[in-house]
Design a protein around this motif. Sequence first.
Motif, PDB file in Angstrom:
ATOM      1  N   SER A   1      96.918 -60.795 -19.814  1.00 35.49           N
ATOM      2  CA  SER A   1      96.263 -59.496 -19.681  1.00 35.49           C
ATOM      3  C   SER A   1      96.313 -58.732 -20.988  1.00 35.49           C
ATOM      4  O   SER A   1      95.383 -58.031 -21.350  1.00 35.49           O
ATOM      5  CB  SER A   1      96.937 -58.670 -18.576  1.00 35.49           C
ATOM      6  N   THR A   2      97.420 -58.908 -21.716  1.00 32.74           N
ATOM      7  CA  THR A   2      97.531 -58.247 -23.009  1.00 32.74           C
ATOM      8  C   THR A   2      96.494 -58.790 -23.979  1.00 32.74           C
ATOM      9  O   THR A   2      95.846 -58.049 -24.701  1.00 32.74           O
ATOM     10  CB  THR A   2      98.940 -58.449 -23.594  1.00 32.74           C
ATOM     11  N   ASN A   3      96.344 -60.115 -23.968  1.00 25.36           N
ATOM     12  CA  ASN A   3      95.348 -60.711 -24.858  1.00 25.36           C
ATOM     13  C   ASN A   3      93.960 -60.179 -24.533  1.00 25.36           C
ATOM     14  O   ASN A   3      93.169 -59.909 -25.422  1.00 25.36           O
ATOM     15  CB  ASN A   3      95.372 -62.237 -24.718  1.00 25.36           C
ATOM     16  N   SER A   4      93.693 -60.019 -23.212  1.00 21.19           N
ATOM     17  CA  SER A   4      92.399 -59.496 -22.796  1.00 21.19           C
ATOM     18  C   SER A   4      92.203 -58.076 -23.297  1.00 21.19           C
ATOM     19  O   SER A   4      91.141 -57.724 -23.792  1.00 21.19           O
ATOM     20  CB  SER A   4      92.299 -59.531 -21.268  1.00 21.19           C
ATOM     21  N   ASN A   5      93.267 -57.259 -23.180  1.00 23.24           N
ATOM     22  CA  ASN A   5      93.166 -55.875 -23.636  1.00 23.24           C
ATOM     23  C   ASN A   5      92.912 -55.804 -25.129  1.00 23.24           C
ATOM     24  O   ASN A   5      92.086 -55.030 -25.597  1.00 23.24           O
ATOM     25  CB  ASN A   5      94.465 -55.115 -23.311  1.00 23.24           C
ATOM     26  N   THR A   6      93.667 -56.601 -25.894  1.00 23.30           N
ATOM     27  CA  THR A   6      93.539 -56.572 -27.341  1.00 23.30           C
ATOM     28  C   THR A   6      92.144 -57.002 -27.775  1.00 23.30           C
ATOM     29  O   THR A   6      91.536 -56.381 -28.653  1.00 23.30           O
ATOM     30  CB  THR A   6      94.592 -57.495 -27.986  1.00 23.30           C
ATOM     31  N   SER A   7      91.599 -58.028 -27.160  1.00 23.83           N
ATOM     32  CA  SER A   7      90.274 -58.513 -27.541  1.00 23.83           C
ATOM     33  C   SER A   7      89.170 -57.563 -27.085  1.00 23.83           C
ATOM     34  O   SER A   7      88.049 -57.630 -27.589  1.00 23.83           O
ATOM     35  CB  SER A   7      90.027 -59.915 -26.970  1.00 23.83           C
ATOM     36  N   SER A   8      89.498 -56.691 -26.132  1.00 26.72           N
ATOM     37  CA  SER A   8      88.511 -55.721 -25.655  1.00 26.72           C
ATOM     38  C   SER A   8      88.483 -54.465 -26.507  1.00 26.72           C
ATOM     39  O   SER A   8      87.611 -53.617 -26.326  1.00 26.72           O
ATOM     40  CB  SER A   8      88.817 -55.332 -24.203  1.00 26.72           C
ATOM     41  N   PHE A   9      89.441 -54.330 -27.413  1.00 25.99           N
ATOM     42  CA  PHE A   9      89.533 -53.158 -28.281  1.00 25.99           C
ATOM     43  C   PHE A   9      88.680 -53.396 -29.517  1.00 25.99           C
ATOM     44  O   PHE A   9      89.010 -54.216 -30.365  1.00 25.99           O
ATOM     45  CB  PHE A   9      90.998 -52.923 -28.655  1.00 25.99           C
ATOM     46  N   MET A  10      87.558 -52.686 -29.608  1.00 21.67           N
ATOM     47  CA  MET A  10      86.599 -52.925 -30.694  1.00 21.67           C
ATOM     48  C   MET A  10      86.120 -51.605 -31.300  1.00 21.67           C
ATOM     49  O   MET A  10      84.930 -51.276 -31.237  1.00 21.67           O
ATOM     50  CB  MET A  10      85.410 -53.743 -30.182  1.00 21.67           C
ATOM     51  N   PRO A  11      87.010 -50.818 -31.898  1.00 22.23           N
ATOM     52  CA  PRO A  11      86.599 -49.515 -32.441  1.00 22.23           C
ATOM     53  C   PRO A  11      85.656 -49.628 -33.627  1.00 22.23           C
ATOM     54  O   PRO A  11      84.934 -48.672 -33.938  1.00 22.23           O
ATOM     55  CB  PRO A  11      87.923 -48.879 -32.857  1.00 22.23           C
ATOM     56  N   PHE A  12      85.655 -50.792 -34.289  1.00 20.99           N
ATOM     57  CA  PHE A  12      84.792 -50.987 -35.462  1.00 20.99           C
ATOM     58  C   PHE A  12      83.705 -52.020 -35.192  1.00 20.99           C
ATOM     59  O   PHE A  12      83.162 -52.624 -36.110  1.00 20.99           O
ATOM     60  CB  PHE A  12      85.632 -51.419 -36.662  1.00 20.99           C
ATOM     61  N   GLY A  13      83.364 -52.206 -33.905  1.00 22.80           N
ATOM     62  CA  GLY A  13      82.391 -53.228 -33.565  1.00 22.80           C
ATOM     63  C   GLY A  13      83.042 -54.605 -33.588  1.00 22.80           C
ATOM     64  O   GLY A  13      84.240 -54.740 -33.393  1.00 22.80           O
ATOM     65  N   GLY A  14      82.248 -55.629 -33.858  1.00 24.56           N
ATOM     66  CA  GLY A  14      82.795 -56.981 -33.883  1.00 24.56           C
ATOM     67  C   GLY A  14      81.759 -57.988 -34.333  1.00 24.56           C
ATOM     68  O   GLY A  14      80.596 -57.642 -34.586  1.00 24.56           O
ATOM     69  N   GLY A  15      82.185 -59.250 -34.429  1.00 23.56           N
ATOM     70  CA  GLY A  15      81.271 -60.304 -34.848  1.00 23.56           C
ATOM     71  C   GLY A  15      80.866 -60.157 -36.306  1.00 23.56           C
ATOM     72  O   GLY A  15      81.558 -59.521 -37.108  1.00 23.56           O
ATOM     73  N   PRO A  16      79.708 -60.709 -36.673  1.00 14.69           N
ATOM     74  CA  PRO A  16      79.264 -60.676 -38.077  1.00 14.69           C
ATOM     75  C   PRO A  16      78.992 -59.273 -38.614  1.00 14.69           C
ATOM     76  O   PRO A  16      78.896 -59.088 -39.824  1.00 14.69           O
ATOM     77  CB  PRO A  16      77.959 -61.499 -38.050  1.00 14.69           C
ATOM     78  N   ARG A  17      78.868 -58.281 -37.731  1.00 15.54           N
ATOM     79  CA  ARG A  17      78.592 -56.915 -38.173  1.00 15.54           C
ATOM     80  C   ARG A  17      79.833 -56.012 -38.046  1.00 15.54           C
ATOM     81  O   ARG A  17      79.711 -54.780 -38.042  1.00 15.54           O
ATOM     82  CB  ARG A  17      77.429 -56.312 -37.378  1.00 15.54           C
ATOM     83  N   LEU A  18      81.001 -56.618 -37.967  1.00 13.12           N
ATOM     84  CA  LEU A  18      82.239 -55.832 -37.966  1.00 13.12           C
ATOM     85  C   LEU A  18      82.236 -54.896 -39.171  1.00 13.12           C
ATOM     86  O   LEU A  18      81.915 -55.305 -40.289  1.00 13.12           O
ATOM     87  CB  LEU A  18      83.448 -56.761 -38.037  1.00 13.12           C
ATOM     88  N   CYS A  19      82.588 -53.627 -38.944  1.00 15.80           N
ATOM     89  CA  CYS A  19      82.527 -52.619 -39.999  1.00 15.80           C
ATOM     90  C   CYS A  19      83.263 -53.069 -41.258  1.00 15.80           C
ATOM     91  O   CYS A  19      84.457 -53.394 -41.212  1.00 15.80           O
ATOM     92  CB  CYS A  19      83.121 -51.303 -39.489  1.00 15.80           C
ATOM     93  N   ALA A  20      82.568 -53.079 -42.394  1.00 15.01           N
ATOM     94  CA  ALA A  20      83.151 -53.529 -43.663  1.00 15.01           C
ATOM     95  C   ALA A  20      84.255 -52.593 -44.141  1.00 15.01           C
ATOM     96  O   ALA A  20      85.147 -52.997 -44.881  1.00 15.01           O
ATOM     97  CB  ALA A  20      82.063 -53.642 -44.730  1.00 15.01           C
TER      98      ALA A  20
END
Length: 486
Positions: free
Chosen positions: A414-433
């Motif tokens: 559940s912790t891993n799920s929470n951490t991966s759900s935290f995306m304050p700077f977006g994610g993927g190839p467009r993760l905030c530089a």
Amino acid sequence: MSDSELILCLLPSFLALVLFFILIRRKQKRFNLPPGDMGWPFLGETIGYLKPYSATSIGEFMERHISRYGKIYKSNLFGEPTIVSADAGLNRFILQNEGRLFECSYPRSIGGILGKWSMLVLVGDMHRHMRIISLNFLSHARLRTHLLREVENHTLLVLKTWQDNSVFSAQDEAKKFTFNLMAKHIMSLDPGVAETEQLKKEYITFMKGVVSPPLNLPGTAYRKALQSRSTILKFINQKMDQRIKKMREGIENLEEDNDLLGWVLKHSNLSTEQILDLILSLLFAGHETSSVAIALAIYFLPGCPRAIQQLREEHVEIAKAKKQSGETELNWDDYKKMEFTQCVISETLRLGNVVRFLHRKALKDVRYKGYDIPCGWKVLPVIAAVHLDPLLFDHPQHFNPWRWQEMKQNNSSSTNSNTSSFMPFGGGPRLCAGSELAKLEMAVFIHHLVLNYHWELAEKDQAIAFPFVDFPKGLPIRIRHHTACI
């Protein structure tokens, strides 16, 4: 022509029209769209979606729709059929499949004001190229050797102007700090000088237009913003011409060579228009989001005295070690010791949600959890809805920095799920530089704030999403000087 002849002439057209609508309806039926409401023609539900609400909530519109339709629903927003996602898994799926199944797709008004070469609206190879330039300039090595020192200098420049028992806008002070830092970082502009202050004035007008309705009419905020954009670009262009002239004459300036403008002119083959839009978009991204995040931390912390106390203890220990070693400036090792500070930063970003949702578009038909997302439809991953989901974060509306310590210590799924759900700077190839720079700015500002000041809200105010986060009254605070026992 008799009536019967007229009917015979019109019959093929009528049958073709009926056939067209049958085919359209059949095409629509083959999609298993999520439930939802498309709202009014053209406007759809945009007005309700953008209605101001508390930034520490998802707003009445989202709450009502999620309650009625679930975390994935259809709507009509910004003039386009849209799939809205408050689902953590779908949000990750969308961001991780950038360029394959989905691509960035902001409203035209955003591109019109930020520029067609802005990193926010670019897609594909050109976005990757611009992002690489930004990442090179915001590299880990540069953060350690150059930017940390600049961040601390600009923090102290702002805090040293605060007079004991005075009342002022914390939001304005945060904006002053981040604007001066980015102006120095991008174009070597010194804080307080006439040209920097004039640029700041134009930028404030520009920002008001970015968050206003896109009405290009005389007197509107959008029209004024377009005029300020033109003035800002002329200013940047003049700086470029001066730099190019110096380069041709062989005149070297170490400070200017190390700023973004100097780096781009020497190490890229971007056109003048591309450089102008890149600098404007980085000034926008680097100033606006970081200043709001700092203001949110100042807003949340007085409601949690225990967090302020633990912050002070952490930063007093760092300051004591600096004093014993005879050093004055913070270094990277000091920054890495700010562990509880990072928890405060994460909680501020989770609860305040500076970036609330993203604009994407489906590049092909996509199926997810039994629902279809048709090619060409807009997709809105709502980051704030995930960060405030009680199934992922206990008591999500409560400011609790210690939840991040618990997540780190607990290795459950559940912790891993929470951490991966935290995306304050977006994610993927467009993760905030600039994500690491933003966290560095917050940490250094908090360091000097808790060591030198007590503060309280001088007037009731709250963070409002419209859709960017803002404090209507500017977050007025009263401060008192505080000298930590070091």
